[in-house]
Design an enzyme around this catalytic site. Structure first.
Site, short mmCIF file in Angstrom:
data_model
loop_
_atom_site.label_atom_id
_atom_site.label_comp_id
_atom_site.label_asym_id
_atom_site.label_seq_id
_atom_site.Cartn_x
_atom_site.Cartn_y
_atom_site.Cartn_z
N TYR A 3 -18.10 43.34 -44.28
CA TYR A 3 -19.06 43.60 -43.27
C TYR A 3 -20.39 44.27 -43.87
O TYR A 3 -20.53 45.39 -43.43
CB TYR A 3 -18.40 44.13 -42.00
N GLY A 36 -28.36 35.90 -26.25
CA GLY A 36 -27.43 35.82 -27.22
C GLY A 36 -26.54 34.73 -27.12
O GLY A 36 -25.50 34.68 -27.27
N LEU A 76 -26.02 39.58 -29.50
CA LEU A 76 -26.66 39.27 -30.58
C LEU A 76 -26.71 40.21 -31.81
O LEU A 76 -26.51 41.24 -31.42
CB LEU A 76 -27.95 38.84 -30.26
N TYR A 112 -19.15 35.40 -27.75
CA TYR A 112 -18.71 36.47 -26.79
C TYR A 112 -19.84 36.05 -25.66
O TYR A 112 -19.44 36.42 -24.60
CB TYR A 112 -18.78 37.66 -27.29
N TYR A 168 -18.67 46.39 -33.15
CA TYR A 168 -17.67 46.10 -34.00
C TYR A 168 -17.17 47.34 -34.56
O TYR A 168 -17.88 48.34 -34.95
CB TYR A 168 -17.88 45.18 -35.04
N LEU A 171 -22.35 44.36 -27.32
CA LEU A 171 -21.10 44.14 -28.22
C LEU A 171 -21.09 44.86 -29.70
O LEU A 171 -22.11 44.59 -30.48
CB LEU A 171 -21.03 42.65 -28.41
P1 NAD Z 1 -22.30 34.28 -31.58
O1 NAD Z 1 -22.91 33.39 -32.85
O2 NAD Z 1 -21.88 33.37 -30.18
O3 NAD Z 1 -23.66 34.92 -30.91
C1 NAD Z 1 -24.55 35.51 -31.71
C2 NAD Z 1 -26.01 35.09 -31.29
O4 NAD Z 1 -27.21 35.82 -31.56
C3 NAD Z 1 -26.04 33.69 -31.67
O5 NAD Z 1 -26.21 32.95 -30.39
C4 NAD Z 1 -27.68 33.65 -32.24
O6 NAD Z 1 -28.38 32.67 -32.00
C5 NAD Z 1 -28.25 34.75 -31.64
N1 NAD Z 1 -29.38 35.52 -32.30
C6 NAD Z 1 -29.40 35.64 -33.74
N2 NAD Z 1 -30.46 36.48 -33.97
C7 NAD Z 1 -31.33 36.48 -32.81
C8 NAD Z 1 -32.32 37.05 -32.57
N3 NAD Z 1 -33.30 37.42 -33.34
N4 NAD Z 1 -33.08 36.77 -31.17
C9 NAD Z 1 -32.30 36.26 -30.23
N5 NAD Z 1 -30.85 35.83 -30.49
C10 NAD Z 1 -30.60 35.78 -31.95
O7 NAD Z 1 -21.62 35.19 -32.41
P2 NAD Z 1 -20.50 36.43 -31.75
O8 NAD Z 1 -19.76 36.93 -32.70
O9 NAD Z 1 -20.04 36.02 -30.28
O10 NAD Z 1 -21.76 37.72 -31.42
C11 NAD Z 1 -22.21 38.36 -30.17
C12 NAD Z 1 -22.00 39.70 -30.50
O11 NAD Z 1 -20.52 40.15 -30.64
C13 NAD Z 1 -22.77 40.38 -31.65
O12 NAD Z 1 -23.03 41.36 -31.34
C14 NAD Z 1 -21.36 40.59 -32.61
O13 NAD Z 1 -22.02 41.52 -33.64
C15 NAD Z 1 -20.37 41.01 -31.66
N6 NAD Z 1 -19.31 40.90 -32.23
C16 NAD Z 1 -18.53 39.90 -32.69
C17 NAD Z 1 -17.20 40.09 -33.21
C18 NAD Z 1 -16.49 38.65 -33.69
O14 NAD Z 1 -15.35 38.86 -34.48
N7 NAD Z 1 -17.27 37.52 -33.55
C19 NAD Z 1 -16.57 41.24 -33.01
C20 NAD Z 1 -17.23 42.43 -32.53
C21 NAD Z 1 -18.52 42.28 -32.15
#
Ligand code: NAD
Length: 286
Positions: free
Chosen positions: A182, A9, A121, A16, A172, A170
């Site tokens: 959400y 991811g 991801l 993250y 939420y 990760l």
């Molecule tokens: P991000 O866009 O950096 O990461 C998400 C990644 O998932 C992307 O690189 C995307 O290409 C990849 N992805 C999506 N579908 C996929 C698949 N089928 N196979 C492989 N990769 C796939 O965004 P982020 O917010 O850093 O997300 C990372 C994690 O953190 C997620 O689980 C998200 O729910 C969690 N999270 C994010 C937040 C926030 O506020 N950003 C808060 C809490 C938790």
């Protein structure tokens, strides 16, 4: 020998996953990443052209090295179960061996084993719809990409994980408290991911001495979060209401992941660790 980490991811330097890779690299780990197939070209080109060089800088001044980038789509477990229209889709046809099973096999061939597995991801095609308006397909797609993807990664990577290894995902707070906006079953997907963290901690611990934890992270302006559409509001809300009224940096989540993956956390498994400036502890906003 240093530890080896596979981080699923990572497709830019805003999320993250990137921050976790950096913290692990700073702690001396070798970094492998899995990048979503449709995002692979842009990520590799940007990396090659030096677009991320500034954010590759580690505390000692050196640049984070990524030993190998694997194309990955964590919604598909093996070629037999992948629909033909996906295989022949032009965004996918240029890459090969991107199902979870094939990526695990490739990593085994290239490196033999890993110590740390990170799932960073999520995807929910109907995230902007309220749960009450979410379709069955949208709901199941959110669970497939955001929850089962972790089970599949663990299942296929655990045979090549060294005993004492650690896995991190990760999550939420929307899994346990109402966070309007959400939607699309993403709140349900995070609830499943957290529950699975407990059960998988038991199974992976007994079977392979591998630890399973999840980080409940506060809001970050990542690419995925911007797509949901309410991230600035969530960041403002946290600044207003959390015990610690400061920005949350991706690095703070990265450092927690590095701790959880290290021997310093050798007795921690099955845990949901909050890295959110304490927002989860509030009962009302003030
Ligand atoms: P991000 O866009 O950096 O990461 C998400 C990644 O998932 C992307 O690189 C995307 O290409 C990849 N992805 C999506 N579908 C996929 C698949 N089928 N196979 C492989 N990769 C796939 O965004 P982020 O917010 O850093 O997300 C990372 C994690 O953190 C997620 O689980 C998200 O729910 C969690 N999270 C994010 C937040 C926030 O506020 N950003 C808060 C809490 C938790």
């Amino acid at each position: 020998r240093g530890k080896r980490a596979f981080i699923a991811g990572v497709a830019d330097d805003n999320g993250y996953g990137w921050a976790i890779a950096k913290s692990l690299a700073a702690a001396g780990a070798e970094i492998l990443v899995g990048t979503w197939v449709p995002a692979l070209n842009i990520f590799e080109n940007s990396l090659r052209r030096g677009k991320f060089d500034e954010s590759r800088v580690l505390p000692d001044g050196s640049l984070m090295e990524i030993s190998k980038i694997y194309p990955l789509d964590a919604v598909y477990d093996n070629p037999e179960d992948t629909p033909e229209d996906v295989k022949s889709n032009k965004r996918y046809a240029g890459s090969s061996k991107w199902t979870v099973q094939e990526v695990a096999e490739s990593v085994k061939q290239d490196f033999g084993s890993i110590d740390i597995l990170v799932h960073s991801l999520a995807n929910g095609p109907e995230v902007s719809k309220p749960l009450l308006e979410t379709s069955r397909n949208g709901y199941l797609a959110a669970l497939s990409a955001s929850s089962y993807s972790f089970i599949s990664l663990l299942k296929h990577f655990i045979p090549i994980m060294n005993p004492g290894g650690a896995t991190i995902s990760l999550t939420y707070m929307a899994s346990e408290r109402i966070i309007p906006g959400y939607g699309g079953g993403m709140s349900s997907a995070k609830a499943a991911l957290e529950s699975d963290t407990h059960v998988l901690a038991f199974e992976a611990g007994r079977k392979h001495k591998v630890r399973v934890n999840t980080i409940s992270a506060g809001p970050l302006r990542s690419r995925a979060a911007k797509a949901i559409g309410f991230i600035d509001m969530m960041i403002d809300y946290s600044l207003q209401n959390a015990p610690l009224q400061k920005d949350l940096s991706a690095e703070e989540v990265g450092n927690t992941a590095a701790f959880l993956a290290s021997p310093l956390a050798s007795a921690i498994t099955g845990a949901v660790v909050y890295v959110d400036n304490g927002l989860n502890a509030m009962g009302v906003g003030v």
